[in-house]
Design a protein around this motif. Structure first.
Motif, short mmCIF file in Angstrom:
data_model
loop_
_atom_site.label_atom_id
_atom_site.label_comp_id
_atom_site.label_asym_id
_atom_site.label_seq_id
_atom_site.Cartn_x
_atom_site.Cartn_y
_atom_site.Cartn_z
N ARG A 45 -3.33 5.77 -0.82
CA ARG A 45 -3.15 4.60 -1.67
C ARG A 45 -2.61 5.08 -3.02
NH1 ARG A 45 -6.06 6.10 -5.01
NH2 ARG A 45 -5.49 4.44 -6.39
N GLY A 46 -2.38 4.10 -3.92
CA GLY A 46 -1.79 4.46 -5.21
C GLY A 46 -0.28 4.33 -5.08
N ALA A 47 0.32 3.58 -6.01
CA ALA A 47 1.73 3.20 -5.86
C ALA A 47 2.67 4.40 -5.60
CB ALA A 47 2.16 2.39 -7.07
N ARG A 84 2.35 -2.61 2.57
CA ARG A 84 1.68 -3.17 1.38
C ARG A 84 2.77 -3.74 0.48
NH1 ARG A 84 -2.88 0.12 -1.44
NH2 ARG A 84 -3.45 -2.00 -2.06
N CYS A 153 -9.19 1.52 -12.00
CA CYS A 153 -8.65 1.95 -10.72
C CYS A 153 -8.47 3.47 -10.72
CB CYS A 153 -7.35 1.23 -10.38
SG CYS A 153 -6.91 1.35 -8.63
N ASN A 154 -7.59 3.98 -9.89
CA ASN A 154 -7.37 5.43 -9.85
C ASN A 154 -5.88 5.72 -9.98
OD1 ASN A 154 -6.48 7.80 -7.78
ND2 ASN A 154 -8.15 8.38 -9.13
N GLN A 192 -12.06 2.20 -6.40
CA GLN A 192 -11.19 3.35 -6.68
C GLN A 192 -11.63 4.07 -7.96
OE1 GLN A 192 -10.09 0.28 -5.89
NE2 GLN A 192 -8.16 0.32 -4.77
N ASP A 233 1.70 -0.97 -10.49
CA ASP A 233 2.26 -1.07 -9.15
C ASP A 233 3.66 -1.65 -9.19
OD1 ASP A 233 -0.83 -1.18 -8.80
OD2 ASP A 233 0.03 -0.48 -6.91
N ASN A 243 -0.86 -4.66 -11.66
CA ASN A 243 -1.72 -3.50 -11.46
C ASN A 243 -3.02 -4.00 -10.85
OD1 ASN A 243 -1.99 -0.57 -11.85
ND2 ASN A 243 -3.73 -1.13 -13.11
N LYS A 244 -3.90 -3.06 -10.55
CA LYS A 244 -5.15 -3.37 -9.86
C LYS A 244 -5.87 -4.56 -10.49
CE LYS A 244 -6.24 -1.88 -6.86
NZ LYS A 244 -5.88 -2.53 -5.58
O1 MRU Z 1 -4.76 -0.64 -4.06
P1 MRU Z 1 -4.45 0.72 -4.58
O2 MRU Z 1 -5.64 1.59 -4.72
O3 MRU Z 1 -3.32 1.39 -3.85
O4 MRU Z 1 -3.96 0.38 -6.02
C1 MRU Z 1 -3.08 1.14 -6.68
C2 MRU Z 1 -3.65 1.63 -7.92
O5 MRU Z 1 -4.31 2.63 -7.88
C3 MRU Z 1 -3.37 0.98 -9.14
O6 MRU Z 1 -3.37 -0.30 -9.33
C4 MRU Z 1 -2.55 1.85 -9.97
O7 MRU Z 1 -2.66 1.69 -11.28
C5 MRU Z 1 -1.15 2.02 -9.54
S1 MRU Z 1 -0.98 3.52 -8.75
C6 MRU Z 1 -0.99 4.67 -10.00
#
Ligand code: MRU
Length: 343
Positions: A45-47, A84, A153-154, A192, A233, A243-244
Motif C-alpha cells: 500500500r502507499g501511493a 485502487r 497514515c504511513n 497505518q 495520493d 490523502n488518507k
Molecule cells: O490506503 P493506503 O494505506 O494505501 O493509503 C496511502 C497512504 O498511506 C496515504 O494516504 C499517503 O499519505 C499516501 S502514500 C505516501
C-alpha cells in the motif's frame, strides 16, 4: 533498512503490510493477477509503492507472455489501474510502461525492467530532496529549535520506498537530532499510523506517541505540535489534495490553531488533468474494516458502516506542498503549482 519490495530472481517479493508490526513475512508475486490482488488486498500500500508494484507487475506480465502486442499490454495496464482508484501513482506508472511498448515492442521486456529499476533508484534521491526543502522552510519558521511534529497514515519507506515522503522529512530531521517528539495518528480503521508508522519510528529510534484522530483538536489547542506533515495520493491542479481519511479534518483544525500543515509528495502524485478536488474518485473500502477488529466482529451484527478511505484537503488549508521540484507555498493556486511542477 526496511525493504517493502524486493525484485529477486524474477520474483517480486512484497513484505505483507497487513501483518506488520507483529510479523515480517514476504509474499511472492509471480504474475499480473497476484500483483493486482496484492494491491487490492493491501499486502502492499502507499501511493508511490503501489505504483512501483504495478510497474513490476507489468514486467512479470510481459515475461510470462512474451508474445503480447500493444493491445494486450494496454489491457493488462487498464486491469491493474482498477485495483485502487484514488492514488494517481498507479495509473502514472503503468501508463509509462505502456508508452515504452508504444515506442517499440523490440526488447520491450528488457527495457521495461531497466525502466522499473531506474525509477526505484531515483526514489531515495527525490525523497531526500523533498526532506531538505522541508527542513529549509522549517528553519525559516522555527530556527534551530527541536521540533514536535505530527503525521497521519504511513508515508515512510513502507509506502514510498527508501526514506519516505512526509515521514522521510521526519526521519531526515531526526537523524540530525532535530526532532523532540512525533505524534503518529493511528489512522482508523486500517491503523497505518498505529501499526506501520510506529513500526518505522521504532526502527529508527525516533521518540513518538500514537494518538487517535479524535485527539486532533486537543493536541493542537494545547500547542503540542509545531508542524504537521502528510503525504498525498493525488494532488490536482489547484492544490487540492486527496490523502488518507482524516487528513482534511486535521488540516482544518491545524488552520484554526495556526499550525503549519504540509503535504510532501513526488511529482508522480500530481494529476494535472484534474482541476479541483471535486474530480477525485474516493475509494470506498469494505465495511468489515470498521465493523471488525483482529478478525472479530466488534459492532452489532445489524450495523452497517461507511468507509471512505481518503478525503480531500482543500488547498486553502495547506501551508505548503513539497515535491522534488520545490515548494508550493500558501496561497496555493493553479498558477503557483504549475510553476513548480512544470519547471
Ligand atoms: O490506503 P493506503 O494505506 O494505501 O493509503 C496511502 C497512504 O498511506 C496515504 O494516504 C499517503 O499519505 C499516501 S502514500 C505516501
Amino acid at each position: 533498512m526496511i525493504k517493502p519490495l524486493i525484485w529477486e530472481n524474477d520474483i517480486l517479493k512484497l513484505i505483507d503490510q497487513r501483518k506488520l508490526p507483529l510479523s515480517e513475512e514476504y509474499v511472492d508475486i509471480t504474475n499480473l493477477e497476484e500483483c493486482f490482488d496484492s494491491i487490492k488486498d493491501m499486502i502492499v500500500r502507499g501511493a508511490p509503492l503501489i505504483g512501483f508494484t504495478a510497474l513490476w507487475g507489468m514486467v512479470l506480465d510481459i515475461k510470462n507472455n512474451p508474445n503480447y502486442g500493444i493491445d494486450e499490454i494496454t489491457k493488462s495496464a487498464d486491469y491493474l489501474k482498477t485495483a485502487r482508484p484514488t492514488a494517481v501513482n498507479l495509473a502514472y506508472e503503468v501508463d509509462r510502461a505502456v508508452d515504452l511498448a508504444k515506442d517499440s515492442l523490440d526488447t520491450y521486456e528488457q527495457r521495461l525492467r531497466i525502466f522499473a529499476q531506474d525509477q526505484m533508484d531515483l526514489l531515495y534521491e527525490n525523497n531526500l530532496t523533498m526532506a531538505k526543502i522541508a527542513q529549509k522552510d522549517l528553519e525559516s519558521r522555527f530556527g534551530d529549535k527541536k521540533l514536535r511534529l505530527m503525521t497521519l497514515c504511513n508515508t515512510g519507506a513502507l509506502a514510498c520506498g527508501p526514506m519516505g515522503t512526509a515521514l522521510g522529512v521526519i526521519s531526515h530531521l531526526a537523524s540530525q537530532g532535530k526532532v523532540e517528539m512525533v505524534y503518529a495518528s493511528e489512522t482508523r480503521p486500517y491503523l497505518q499510523g498505529g501499526r506501520l508508522t510506529a513500526y518505522e519510528l521504532c526502527k529508527e529510534n525516533i521518540p513518538h506517541k500514537i494518538t487517535v484522530e479524535g485527539a486532533f483538536s486537543y493536541i493542537l489547542e494545547n500547542k503540542l505540535v509545531d508542524a504537521i506533515f502528510i503525504g498525498a495520493d493525488r494532488i490536482v491542479r489547484n492544490g487540492d489534495t486527496a490523502n488518507k481519511i482524516g487528513s482534511s479534518t486535521l488540516a482544518i483544525v491545524a488552520k484554526y490553531y495556526g499550525v503549519p500543515f504540509y503535504v510532501v509528495a513526488p511529482t508522480s502524485s500530481f494529476d494535472l488533468d484534474s482541476r479541483t478536488g471535486d474530480e477525485i474518485e474516493i475509494e470506498l473500502r469494505p465495511e468489515e474494516e470498521i465493523l471488525s477488529a483482529l478478525d472479530s466482529r466488534i459492532a452489532p451484527k445489524e450495523s452497517k458502516a461507511l468507509n471512505p478511505s481518503f478525503d480531500v484537503t482543500r488547498a486553502r488549508n495547506i501551508a505548503g506542498i513539497i515535491c522534488e521540484k520545490g515548494l508550493i507555498q500558501d496561497p496555493i493556486s493553479t498558477e503557483s503549482l504549475l510553476k513548480v511542477v512544470e519547471s
